[in-house]
Design a protein around this motif. Structure first.
Motif, PDB file in Angstrom:
ATOM      1  N   ARG A  90      -9.700  -8.188  35.307  1.00 39.07           N
ATOM      2  CA  ARG A  90      -9.075  -9.047  36.316  1.00 39.07           C
ATOM      3  C   ARG A  90      -8.325 -10.213  35.686  1.00 39.07           C
ATOM      4  O   ARG A  90      -7.290 -10.645  36.203  1.00 39.07           O
ATOM      5  CB  ARG A  90     -10.145  -9.585  37.270  1.00 39.07           C
ATOM      6  CG  ARG A  90     -10.831  -8.515  38.108  1.00 39.07           C
ATOM      7  CD  ARG A  90      -9.887  -7.931  39.128  1.00 39.07           C
ATOM      8  NE  ARG A  90     -10.576  -7.043  40.067  1.00 39.07           N
ATOM      9  CZ  ARG A  90      -9.975  -6.403  41.048  1.00 39.07           C
ATOM     10  NH1 ARG A  90      -8.664  -6.532  41.203  1.00 39.07           N
ATOM     11  NH2 ARG A  90     -10.655  -5.606  41.855  1.00 39.07           N
ATOM     12  N   ARG A  93      -5.261  -8.650  34.326  1.00 37.87           N
ATOM     13  CA  ARG A  93      -4.655  -7.817  35.370  1.00 37.87           C
ATOM     14  C   ARG A  93      -4.172  -6.478  34.802  1.00 37.87           C
ATOM     15  O   ARG A  93      -3.012  -6.104  34.916  1.00 37.87           O
ATOM     16  CB  ARG A  93      -3.525  -8.586  36.060  1.00 37.87           C
ATOM     17  CG  ARG A  93      -4.018  -9.837  36.772  1.00 37.87           C
ATOM     18  CD  ARG A  93      -2.893 -10.691  37.299  1.00 37.87           C
ATOM     19  NE  ARG A  93      -2.169 -10.005  38.376  1.00 37.87           N
ATOM     20  CZ  ARG A  93      -1.093 -10.523  38.964  1.00 37.87           C
ATOM     21  NH1 ARG A  93      -0.628 -11.708  38.581  1.00 37.87           N
ATOM     22  NH2 ARG A  93      -0.485  -9.857  39.928  1.00 37.87           N
ATOM     23  N   PHE A 122      -0.935  -1.067  41.735  1.00 40.31           N
ATOM     24  CA  PHE A 122      -0.037  -2.215  41.654  1.00 40.31           C
ATOM     25  C   PHE A 122       0.042  -3.007  42.955  1.00 40.31           C
ATOM     26  O   PHE A 122       0.265  -4.222  42.921  1.00 40.31           O
ATOM     27  CB  PHE A 122       1.358  -1.764  41.223  1.00 40.31           C
ATOM     28  CG  PHE A 122       1.423  -1.308  39.786  1.00 40.31           C
ATOM     29  CD1 PHE A 122       0.735  -1.980  38.791  1.00 40.31           C
ATOM     30  CD2 PHE A 122       2.181  -0.209  39.422  1.00 40.31           C
ATOM     31  CE1 PHE A 122       0.793  -1.574  37.460  1.00 40.31           C
ATOM     32  CE2 PHE A 122       2.255   0.214  38.098  1.00 40.31           C
ATOM     33  CZ  PHE A 122       1.556  -0.464  37.118  1.00 40.31           C
ATOM     34  N   ASP A 123      -0.163  -2.350  44.090  1.00 41.06           N
ATOM     35  CA  ASP A 123      -0.095  -3.060  45.373  1.00 41.06           C
ATOM     36  C   ASP A 123      -1.442  -3.636  45.779  1.00 41.06           C
ATOM     37  O   ASP A 123      -1.563  -4.847  45.993  1.00 41.06           O
ATOM     38  CB  ASP A 123       0.401  -2.111  46.477  1.00 41.06           C
ATOM     39  CG  ASP A 123       1.847  -1.716  46.307  1.00 41.06           C
ATOM     40  OD1 ASP A 123       2.565  -2.391  45.544  1.00 41.06           O
ATOM     41  OD2 ASP A 123       2.260  -0.718  46.932  1.00 41.06           O
ATOM     42  N   THR A 124      -2.452  -2.794  45.894  1.00 42.54           N
ATOM     43  CA  THR A 124      -3.751  -3.236  46.400  1.00 42.54           C
ATOM     44  C   THR A 124      -4.570  -3.962  45.335  1.00 42.54           C
ATOM     45  O   THR A 124      -5.142  -5.023  45.603  1.00 42.54           O
ATOM     46  CB  THR A 124      -4.546  -2.031  46.942  1.00 42.54           C
ATOM     47  OG1 THR A 124      -3.788  -1.390  47.973  1.00 42.54           O
ATOM     48  CG2 THR A 124      -5.883  -2.479  47.504  1.00 42.54           C
ATOM     49  N   ALA A 126      -3.287  -5.229  42.650  1.00 48.61           N
ATOM     50  CA  ALA A 126      -2.411  -6.279  42.138  1.00 48.61           C
ATOM     51  C   ALA A 126      -2.465  -6.403  40.616  1.00 48.61           C
ATOM     52  O   ALA A 126      -2.445  -7.511  40.061  1.00 48.61           O
ATOM     53  CB  ALA A 126      -2.747  -7.625  42.785  1.00 48.61           C
ATOM     54  N   GLU A 128      -0.956  -5.696  36.696  1.00 46.90           N
ATOM     55  CA  GLU A 128       0.360  -5.772  36.058  1.00 46.90           C
ATOM     56  C   GLU A 128       0.554  -4.704  34.992  1.00 46.90           C
ATOM     57  O   GLU A 128       1.670  -4.473  34.541  1.00 46.90           O
ATOM     58  CB  GLU A 128       0.564  -7.159  35.431  1.00 46.90           C
ATOM     59  CG  GLU A 128       0.700  -8.276  36.452  1.00 46.90           C
ATOM     60  CD  GLU A 128       1.932  -8.119  37.333  1.00 46.90           C
ATOM     61  OE1 GLU A 128       2.940  -7.552  36.856  1.00 46.90           O
ATOM     62  OE2 GLU A 128       1.883  -8.543  38.497  1.00 46.90           O
ATOM     63  N   ASN A 176       3.899  -3.010  35.892  1.00 48.91           N
ATOM     64  CA  ASN A 176       4.216  -3.177  37.314  1.00 48.91           C
ATOM     65  C   ASN A 176       5.722  -3.320  37.525  1.00 48.91           C
ATOM     66  O   ASN A 176       6.299  -2.674  38.403  1.00 48.91           O
ATOM     67  CB  ASN A 176       3.471  -4.414  37.844  1.00 48.91           C
ATOM     68  CG  ASN A 176       3.545  -4.551  39.352  1.00 48.91           C
ATOM     69  OD1 ASN A 176       4.547  -4.233  39.976  1.00 48.91           O
ATOM     70  ND2 ASN A 176       2.477  -5.049  39.948  1.00 48.91           N
ATOM     71  N   ARG A 205     -12.846  -4.601  48.552  1.00 47.25           N
ATOM     72  CA  ARG A 205     -12.466  -5.603  47.549  1.00 47.25           C
ATOM     73  C   ARG A 205     -13.665  -6.335  46.972  1.00 47.25           C
ATOM     74  O   ARG A 205     -13.582  -6.921  45.909  1.00 47.25           O
ATOM     75  CB  ARG A 205     -11.498  -6.621  48.159  1.00 47.25           C
ATOM     76  CG  ARG A 205     -10.141  -6.020  48.517  1.00 47.25           C
ATOM     77  CD  ARG A 205      -9.236  -7.067  49.154  1.00 47.25           C
ATOM     78  NE  ARG A 205      -7.958  -6.502  49.525  1.00 47.25           N
ATOM     79  CZ  ARG A 205      -6.929  -6.387  48.687  1.00 47.25           C
ATOM     80  NH1 ARG A 205      -7.044  -6.811  47.455  1.00 47.25           N
ATOM     81  NH2 ARG A 205      -5.794  -5.858  49.102  1.00 47.25           N
TER      82      ARG A 205
END
Length: 206
Positions: A90, A93, A122-124, A126, A128, A176, A205
């Motif tokens: 995290r 990323r 890449f969307d949910t 997030a 890179e 990303n 999440r």
């Protein structure tokens, strides 16, 4: 609980559900897929997985915040394979990922699944950077990843032992920003294949 949906007019709906959220019967059937010769051939751990070992793996997933495994389910709730996010970082990323499908569920589904899961990462999530490792000799999977913009970033020579001999590992990565640039062109190129499927990905999440 969040869901990612790849919208199209596909007659086939494929669900990705966290393996810890499905019943024990489905979890057991995932072990059967893991033990298929065509799957084990390209995994780091290629021995026959016992029931106890499989259960221990599930127990480890319950406490491992850096790994998420999803079961790939068809419309009849039958498992077709699994997709995993590994080494989830995290702070930076980034993560590794891998997937496998039973021998009767490959072909166009693998490509469509990869497209949908990259979007999810890449969307949910997030992230890179998305990384993957492919064993030497698995040229079709290296080629598949490159179709989606993955770049081969290195090759670890003679890195693991498979069937009594040492083989290398391809290292591939996708940014990303690269995905944002190339996504539409990739979708347009393979649209007829992607439109055969609809994907939903269930993700908590917390």
């Amino acid at each position: 609980m969040g869901h990612y949906l790849m919208n199209n007019n596909s007659p086939r709906h494929i669900s990705l559900i966290p393996i810890l959220e499905v019943d024990s019967n489905i979890q057991s059937r995932v072990r059967d897929i893991r033990n298929e010769d065509a799957v084990r051939k390209w995994m780091y751990t290629d021995h026959f997985i016992s029931e106890d070992e499989h259960l221990a793996w599930l127990d480890q997933l319950r406490i491992d915040s850096k790994q998420r495994v999803f079961v790939v389910l068809n419309e009849d709730n039958n498992p077709l394979g699994a997709v995993s996010v590994n080494a989830l970082d995290r702070r930076h990323r980034k993560s590794d990922w891998a997937f496998y499908l039973t021998s009767t569920s490959r072909g166009g589904m693998g490509a469509a699944l990869e497209f949908a899961f990259i979007d999810f990462v890449f969307d949910t999530l997030a992230l890179e950077k998305l990384n993957c490792e492919v064993l030497e000799g698995n040229d079709s999977v290296v080629k598949l990843h490159k179709k989606f913009g993955f770049v081969e970033e290195g090759f670890r020579r003679s890195n693991i032992i498979k069937e009594g001999r040492r083989i290398g590992v391809h290292l591939l990565g996708l940014l990303n920003c690269e995905w944002r640039t190339s996504r539409q062109a990739i979708y347009d190129k393979y649209k007829s294949r992607f439109d055969q499927f609809t994907f939903s990905i269930s993700f908590n999440r917390e």
